[in-house]
Write a protein that holds these residues in place. Structure first.
Motif, PDB file in Angstrom:
ATOM      1  N   VAL A   1     -10.390   2.921   8.210  1.00  0.00           N
ATOM      2  CA  VAL A   1     -10.210   1.477   8.345  1.00  0.00           C
ATOM      3  C   VAL A   1      -9.090   1.137   9.318  1.00  0.00           C
ATOM      4  O   VAL A   1      -8.970  -0.007   9.753  1.00  0.00           O
ATOM      5  CB  VAL A   1      -9.919   0.828   6.975  1.00  0.00           C
ATOM      6  N   LYS A   2      -8.268   2.142   9.674  1.00  0.00           N
ATOM      7  CA  LYS A   2      -7.162   1.853  10.597  1.00  0.00           C
ATOM      8  C   LYS A   2      -6.677   3.136  11.209  1.00  0.00           C
ATOM      9  O   LYS A   2      -6.593   4.150  10.527  1.00  0.00           O
ATOM     10  CB  LYS A   2      -6.018   1.173   9.842  1.00  0.00           C
TER      11      LYS A   2
ATOM     12  N   PRO B   1      -5.923   3.935  -7.041  1.00  0.00           N
ATOM     13  CA  PRO B   1      -5.844   4.076  -5.581  1.00  0.00           C
ATOM     14  C   PRO B   1      -7.232   4.189  -4.967  1.00  0.00           C
ATOM     15  O   PRO B   1      -8.140   4.792  -5.547  1.00  0.00           O
ATOM     16  CB  PRO B   1      -5.042   5.364  -5.388  1.00  0.00           C
ATOM     17  N   ASN B   2      -7.380   3.627  -3.791  1.00  0.00           N
ATOM     18  CA  ASN B   2      -8.662   3.716  -3.089  1.00  0.00           C
ATOM     19  C   ASN B   2      -8.498   4.104  -1.626  1.00  0.00           C
ATOM     20  O   ASN B   2      -9.463   4.072  -0.864  1.00  0.00           O
ATOM     21  CB  ASN B   2      -9.427   2.392  -3.188  1.00  0.00           C
ATOM     22  N   ALA B   3      -7.254   4.441  -1.216  1.00  0.00           N
ATOM     23  CA  ALA B   3      -7.020   4.720   0.204  1.00  0.00           C
ATOM     24  C   ALA B   3      -5.956   5.798   0.371  1.00  0.00           C
ATOM     25  O   ALA B   3      -5.096   6.007  -0.488  1.00  0.00           O
ATOM     26  CB  ALA B   3      -6.588   3.446   0.930  1.00  0.00           C
ATOM     27  N   VAL B   4      -6.043   6.465   1.515  1.00  0.00           N
ATOM     28  CA  VAL B   4      -5.058   7.475   1.900  1.00  0.00           C
ATOM     29  C   VAL B   4      -4.620   7.172   3.333  1.00  0.00           C
ATOM     30  O   VAL B   4      -5.459   7.000   4.221  1.00  0.00           O
ATOM     31  CB  VAL B   4      -5.643   8.901   1.812  1.00  0.00           C
ATOM     32  N   LYS B   5      -3.305   7.111   3.544  1.00  0.00           N
ATOM     33  CA  LYS B   5      -2.750   6.886   4.875  1.00  0.00           C
ATOM     34  C   LYS B   5      -2.015   8.145   5.313  1.00  0.00           C
ATOM     35  O   LYS B   5      -1.204   8.691   4.570  1.00  0.00           O
ATOM     36  CB  LYS B   5      -1.800   5.700   4.863  1.00  0.00           C
TER      37      LYS B   5
ATOM     38  N   ALA C   1      -7.836   5.825   5.557  1.00  0.00           N
ATOM     39  CA  ALA C   1      -9.236   5.879   5.134  1.00  0.00           C
ATOM     40  C   ALA C   1      -9.332   5.407   3.701  1.00  0.00           C
ATOM     41  O   ALA C   1      -8.427   5.618   2.890  1.00  0.00           O
ATOM     42  CB  ALA C   1      -9.801   7.297   5.270  1.00  0.00           C
ATOM     43  N   ILE C   2     -10.435   4.749   3.391  1.00  0.00           N
ATOM     44  CA  ILE C   2     -10.666   4.272   2.024  1.00  0.00           C
ATOM     45  C   ILE C   2     -11.891   4.970   1.455  1.00  0.00           C
ATOM     46  O   ILE C   2     -12.751   5.461   2.177  1.00  0.00           O
ATOM     47  CB  ILE C   2     -10.868   2.742   1.965  1.00  0.00           C
TER      48      ILE C   2
ATOM     49  N   GLU D   1      -6.246  -3.355   0.657  1.00  0.00           N
ATOM     50  CA  GLU D   1      -6.803  -4.660   0.307  1.00  0.00           C
ATOM     51  C   GLU D   1      -6.390  -5.668   1.360  1.00  0.00           C
ATOM     52  O   GLU D   1      -5.219  -5.711   1.770  1.00  0.00           O
ATOM     53  CB  GLU D   1      -6.306  -5.111  -1.070  1.00  0.00           C
ATOM     54  N   GLU D   2      -7.343  -6.466   1.793  1.00  0.00           N
ATOM     55  CA  GLU D   2      -7.093  -7.529   2.774  1.00  0.00           C
ATOM     56  C   GLU D   2      -6.406  -6.973   4.017  1.00  0.00           C
ATOM     57  O   GLU D   2      -5.403  -7.515   4.507  1.00  0.00           O
ATOM     58  CB  GLU D   2      -6.260  -8.643   2.141  1.00  0.00           C
TER      59      GLU D   2
END
Length: 554
Positions: free
Chosen positions: A553-554, A111-115, A151-152, A95-96
């Motif tokens: 996303v990153k 949860p909506n993302a995995v790092k 990734a989201i 988020e943000e």
């Protein structure tokens, strides 16, 4: 003197040549090792990207599934033939532009993302050699590379609405009339003899001295002498009068049971349902073309009785116990598929589930049976299957009957006909309401008999409303506008199921299935296995688990 100066310069070059060789070797070694480092980093970044995407895609199945999926990708994405090391996989919220891992392994919110972070050490061939040559403890070195990817997947939150056709055509396979639409050579579907109305419908208030016969019943506890197989009683000639047949079958036009023999050994049965009559059933068996084509003209047994109810009085207000039957097809397979996909595949709290039934011919004839809600969806099965208790038949514990606790739904439940437009419209309204989450993946699963040839119309201020496929186009356009994916399920030899695919599923990016006739499993001889509905919930689950919205996303 000029000659001596030239000779001195030559001597100077020879003196510096060994040092030049060392410098060139050092530079070449650095170039080679840097190349290996670059390759290592690129492959490591590719591996973490793939792991993050795989994990985010699998988030719809839970955090453990996401971590397992991410970790498994490193077996296939090697770094210079070696697996990455120091792999860390975290599940959390993005988020943000900030990733926050789940606290204690459990996300405070969905949860909506995995790092994913990992390391790999590139090979270094020339730098150690150069260090030895220079006899230096400190020299240029290339450290181990590290990479991180996040990734989201917004589809970890899903708003799903099941839109189910509850029209009378959803009992078509149980009707002899429909068998004319089944190609020759295909084994026709037959309900288990007596199953629709026995054992499900033992009279609520049988006479006190009523005792069911043991073993092979000679008297049906609900239907008089309607046989439990087609050969037990011969067919009566069609010239027999209504009263003659009713007398032979032990039926009465009155509202209560009458004793057939002194002492109550057998009973004369009243017509069991609010709509219809014994006279109507007799006329149906005598003149219906479907019954005649099936070879049962003038034969009074539970096969023709079931078909009569499916064709003439399927609605809940007409025959209010038909929802108890487990062999009305394709209705039962549809109910079971919805139940199974909810029970076994939609167990995550991030899934919000709704239910719409469309059954009628008016633009507002759909019913929102269940709004989108956070519960696990078990009440959807209660709506469709109802709640019942099982009871032994008095005097014969080997037989049983059901008592309704909460009514379920049956084909023609609210009205005889049905059109798709109201069902799709109501589902899209729900998915665009305040109850639907902005970031959730929005999905409709549409089950339809696809009777687009029916010219059942409803008059409205703009004219007559038909069930032609073109009438759903505005709702398909609206689904596309709101990024709502529609999956469709039709049925072989019932309507035009291919139009569901071409006009509804494909334009919205959905999948399509045509359930094979007669919506049950078949034995090796091709005969329908009555208590084994064709289970296609795994196909529905695969559709719902499509992870096409995962992105880095990153």
């Amino acid at each position: 003197m000029l000659t001596n100066l030239k000779n001195k310069r030559k001597g100077a070059f020879i003196a510096f040549f060994p040092m030049l060789i060392i410098v060139m070797i050092a530079m070449g070694g650095i170039v080679v090792d840097i190349s290996f480092a670059r390759v290592t980093y690129n492959q490591l970044q590719t591996a973490t990207d793939a792991a993050a995407l795989a994990g985010a895609t699998a988030l719809v199945n839970g955090s453990d599934a996401a971590q397992n999926a991410a970790n498994a990708t490193f077996d296939h994405n090697l770094i210079l033939s070696e697996r990455a090391n120091n792999i860390v996989i975290e599940v959390g919220r993005w988020e943000e532009d900030t990733f926050t891992p789940s606290a204690g392994g459990e996300a405070e919110s969905t949860p909506n993302a995995v790092k994913v972070t990992a390391e790999a050490t590139p090979p270094s061939y020339f730098i150690p050699l150069l260090r030895d040559l220079l006899r230096e403890e400190e020299a240029i070195a290339i450290a181990g590379n590290a990479a991180s990817s996040t990734a989201i997947n917004s589809s970890s939150e899903r708003d799903i609405i099941f839109v189910v056709d509850a029209g009378r055509d959803m009992n078509a396979f149980t009707s002899y009339r429909h068998q004319r639409d089944v190609p020759s050579g295909v084994t026709k579907y037959k309900t288990a003899v007596g199953y629709v109305n026995y054992p499900c419908c033992f009279p609520n208030h049988p006479p006190a001295d009523f005792v069911a016969g043991a073993g092979d019943l000679s008297f049906h506890p609900l239907l008089g002498r309607i046989a439990t197989n087609a050969t037990k009683f011969v067919a009566y000639p069609i010239m027999y009068t209504l009263n003659t047949i009713k007398s032979l079958m032990k039926w009465t036009d009155g509202p209560v049971y009458l004793p057939y023999k002194k002492g109550g050994e057998n009973w004369v049965a009243p017509y069991p349902y609010p709509a219809g009559s014994w006279n109507n059933y007799i006329a149906y068996v005598k003149v219906d073309f479907g019954v005649s084509s099936a070879g049962y003209r003038g034969t009074y047994f539970t096969g023709t009785w079931d078909s009569y109810l499916m064709d003439m009085y399927p609605g809940y207000s007409e025959s209010p116990r038909l929802w108890l039957s487990e062999t009305i097809q394709p209705w039962e397979s549809t109910r079971v598929a919805v139940r199974d996909v909810i029970t076994n595949h939609l167990t995550d709290s991030s899934d919000h589930i709704g239910l719409v039934l469309f059954n009628g011919v008016a633009p507002d004839s759909a019913v929102l049976e269940r709004q989108l809600a956070t519960e696990n969806g078990s009440d959807v099965d209660v709506i469709l299957h109802g709640i019942k208790t099982t009871n032994p038949v008095p005097g014969n514990p080997d037989l049983f009957y059901f008592t309704a606790v909460q009514p379920g739904r049956q084909p023609g439940h609210y009205s005889m006909g049905s059109i798709i437009y109201p069902g799709l419209s109501m589902a899209i309204d729900e998915l665009t309401s305040d109850r639907s989450r902005e970031d959730a993946k929005k999905i409709i699963v549409l089950f339809s008999s696809a009777d687009f040839n029916a010219i059942i119309t409803s008059f409205n201020p703009f004219g007559f409303f038909t069930n032609f496929i073109e009438t759903v186009q505005p709702e398909v356009d609206r689904a596309i506008q709101h990024n709502i994916k529609i999956h469709t399920v039709g049925y072989q030899y019932l309507g035009q199921p291919e139009l569901l695919q071409t006009h509804i599923a494909e334009p919205t990016g959905g999948q399509s299935l045509i359930v094979p006739y007669p919506a049950t499993n078949r034995d090796t001889g091709g005969n329908a296995i009555l208590n084994e509905p064709y289970l296609f919930s795994d196909i529905l689950a695969d559709w719902l688990n499509e992870g096409d919205s995962a992105q880095l996303v990153k």
